[in-house]
Design a protein around this motif. Structure first.
Motif, short mmCIF file in Angstrom:
data_model
loop_
_atom_site.label_atom_id
_atom_site.label_comp_id
_atom_site.label_asym_id
_atom_site.label_seq_id
_atom_site.Cartn_x
_atom_site.Cartn_y
_atom_site.Cartn_z
N UNK A 51 -9.77 -6.99 -6.28
CA UNK A 51 -9.62 -5.88 -5.34
C UNK A 51 -10.83 -4.97 -5.40
N UNK A 52 -11.32 -4.70 -6.60
CA UNK A 52 -12.51 -3.86 -6.73
C UNK A 52 -13.69 -4.50 -5.99
N UNK A 53 -13.80 -5.83 -6.10
CA UNK A 53 -14.89 -6.51 -5.40
C UNK A 53 -14.72 -6.43 -3.89
N UNK A 54 -13.48 -6.54 -3.42
CA UNK A 54 -13.26 -6.48 -1.98
C UNK A 54 -13.49 -5.08 -1.42
N UNK A 55 -13.45 -4.06 -2.29
CA UNK A 55 -13.69 -2.69 -1.85
C UNK A 55 -15.15 -2.28 -2.00
N UNK A 93 -5.05 -9.96 -0.57
CA UNK A 93 -5.21 -10.30 -1.97
C UNK A 93 -4.18 -11.33 -2.39
N UNK A 94 -4.61 -12.28 -3.23
CA UNK A 94 -3.69 -13.25 -3.83
C UNK A 94 -3.64 -13.08 -5.34
N UNK A 95 -4.05 -11.92 -5.83
CA UNK A 95 -4.00 -11.63 -7.26
C UNK A 95 -2.57 -11.31 -7.69
N UNK A 129 -0.65 -9.03 -8.91
CA UNK A 129 -0.71 -7.59 -9.19
C UNK A 129 0.55 -7.08 -9.87
N UNK A 130 1.69 -7.63 -9.51
CA UNK A 130 2.94 -7.09 -10.00
C UNK A 130 3.32 -5.82 -9.25
N UNK A 131 4.51 -5.29 -9.48
CA UNK A 131 4.95 -4.08 -8.76
C UNK A 131 4.04 -2.89 -8.98
N UNK A 132 3.59 -2.67 -10.21
CA UNK A 132 2.72 -1.52 -10.49
C UNK A 132 1.38 -1.66 -9.80
N UNK A 133 0.84 -2.87 -9.75
CA UNK A 133 -0.43 -3.08 -9.08
C UNK A 133 -0.35 -2.81 -7.59
N UNK A 134 0.75 -3.22 -6.98
CA UNK A 134 0.94 -2.96 -5.55
C UNK A 134 1.07 -1.46 -5.31
N UNK A 135 1.78 -0.76 -6.20
CA UNK A 135 1.91 0.69 -6.05
C UNK A 135 0.55 1.38 -6.20
N UNK A 136 -0.29 0.87 -7.09
CA UNK A 136 -1.62 1.46 -7.25
C UNK A 136 -2.44 1.31 -5.97
N UNK A 137 -2.34 0.16 -5.34
CA UNK A 137 -3.06 -0.04 -4.07
C UNK A 137 -2.57 0.96 -3.02
N UNK A 138 -1.26 1.12 -2.91
CA UNK A 138 -0.70 2.04 -1.90
C UNK A 138 -1.09 3.48 -2.19
N UNK A 139 -1.05 3.87 -3.47
CA UNK A 139 -1.41 5.24 -3.83
C UNK A 139 -2.87 5.52 -3.52
N UNK A 140 -3.73 4.53 -3.74
CA UNK A 140 -5.16 4.74 -3.48
C UNK A 140 -5.45 4.83 -1.98
N UNK A 141 -4.64 4.17 -1.17
CA UNK A 141 -4.83 4.26 0.28
C UNK A 141 -4.52 5.67 0.77
#
Length: 415
Positions: free
Chosen positions: A112-116, A129-131, A133-145
């Motif tokens: 994700x860092x590379x894609x950004x 993304x096909x990484x 991430x797990x639930x916490x990783x998905x939440x981190x993506x949403x929070x950063x948006x």
């Protein structure tokens, strides 16, 4: 006057009144004769709560009205919020993602860092993304948006239009995080139009959260929702999803392939298609287990719906009921749905291939797919049927039968 010690007598340079400083915090005004040339109707200083004739405020700072805060100039890249939020860059989004991961106690995903990282000019409108991430990783993506978390800068990234998670292990908690993004995003300027969870382990609770975020009065920007491959969803998850979707007016495309939806899913699907305000144009149910019972429950709503254009029931165990009368009743109901409505609006494409459709059941569809029915432009079924029956039903290009000759070529005139 703050520069003078207590007891000092001084004169206002503008109105010529004499001022005696009593202490460091307050002023006492003693009116004296104005000096020659000064205005005779001066009204004194702030010590008597009256301004000078010139309009200046000579009170100490402690007694003056507070000045409004200065507006900060928008920094390049939108680092200060406010007007600069429209210019949030990928670098800021990436920084916010790393901070969100740190706050949640997880490692930031390198992919994700590379894609950004901006590799070329232009905005990133899709994150896929096909990484794992797990639930916490998905939440981190949403929070950063959204960009409103602790120590985050710049505000929301408003240029994102598509969000895709493939086998990310999001689960119900991850789906709930995205549902929050769908609710909050439009108010922050984040207008997602495409959302996809491919094989992410979403079940009934996650479907309920997504449905709530898409009900009438909530999100109105999402046009396409794909939940393919979530076999933990089942009919129970579909029921929860439809609780919100049945009042949605903006969603155009819904894909629920291989979600283990069985005959119990026919009724909620009928509720979804029965809403007069629905804008749904594409419904993909390939790879489920609706069966003849589910098809029979779906068809009455399908006959009344004027918005749906494309429906896929491929590989759904149609015609596999133990009771043949149930199968016949389901296909007769489908035939009625294909004939109605009389107007040009309504279903134009249907795929029922890879089902248990024998010649006897296929005969039920013949009255609905006559040459006069030009509304059905695409109709797919298995070619295992007798050739004549198959050719009378299948439609690959248009509802009209092709002529033998080519258009535009007439007989040559004799000279």
């Amino acid at each position: 006057t703050n520069r003078h010690p207590p007891g000092t007598r001084t004169t206002c340079a503008r109105c010529a009144h004499t001022v005696i400083v009593v202490d460091a915090a307050r002023l006492r005004v003693r009116l004296r004769a104005p000096r020659p040339g000064a205005a005779a109707d001066g009204l004194g200083l702030a010590g008597c709560q009256r301004p000078c004739q010139s309009g200046g405020d000579h009170r100490p700072r402690a007694l003056r009205a507070p000045m409004p805060p200065k507006k900060k100039a928008a920094k390049k890249g939108g680092d200060a919020g406010g007007d600069g939020e429209d210019e949030v860059t990928l670098e800021i989004w990436c920084s916010n993602y790393i901070k969100a991961c740190k706050a949640l106690g997880i490692d930031a995903d390198k992919a994700i860092i590379k894609s950004l990282q901006p590799e070329e000019e232009g905005d990133l409108v899709q994150l896929c993304t096909d990484s794992p991430l797990g639930p916490a990783g998905v939440r981190a993506v949403c929070a950063s948006i959204i960009g409103r978390g602790t120590a985050m800068k710049g505000g929301p990234y408003k240029k994102l239009r598509s969000l895709r998670f493939w086998r990310s292990g999001a689960g119900d908690a991850g789906a709930a995080a995205v549902a929050d993004l769908l609710k909050i995003g439009p108010r922050e300027g984040v207008a997602l139009g495409h959302l996809e969870f491919l094989d992410c382990g979403i079940a009934a609770a996650g479907c309920l959260a997504l449905g709530d975020s898409l009900m009438l009065g909530a999100n109105s920007t999402l046009l396409t929702l794909r939940l393919d491959g979530n076999d933990s969803m089942g009919s129970a998850g579909l029921i929860q999803l439809v609780k919100g979707l049945r009042t949605n007016r903006t969603l155009l495309n819904l894909h629920l392939t291989y979600c283990a939806i069985d005959a119990a899913g026919g009724r909620p699907l009928a509720q979804l298609l029965s809403f007069d305000g629905s804008s749904l144009k594409t419904l993909d149910l390939q790879g489920n287990r609706l069966g003849s019972e589910g098809l029979a429950a779906l068809c009455p709503a399908l006959a009344r719906n004027l918005r749906l254009k494309e429906l896929s029931l491929c590989d759904n165990d149609l015609g596999a009921a133990a009771d043949w009368e149930v199968n016949r009743g389901a296909f007769e109901a489908l035939a009625e749905a294909l004939k109605a409505p009389e107007t040009a609006a309504g279903l134009t494409s249907l795929d029922i291939s890879l089902n248990r459709l024998d010649a006897e059941l296929a005969e039920c569809l013949v009255p609905a797919l006559t040459p006069e029915n030009t509304r059905i432009a695409l109709f797919k079924l298995d070619d295992t049927l007798p050739v004549a029956l198959f050719e009378s039903l299948v439609r690959m290009d248009s509802g009209k039968k092709k002529g033998k000759g080519k258009k535009g070529k007439g007989k040559k005139k004799k000279k």
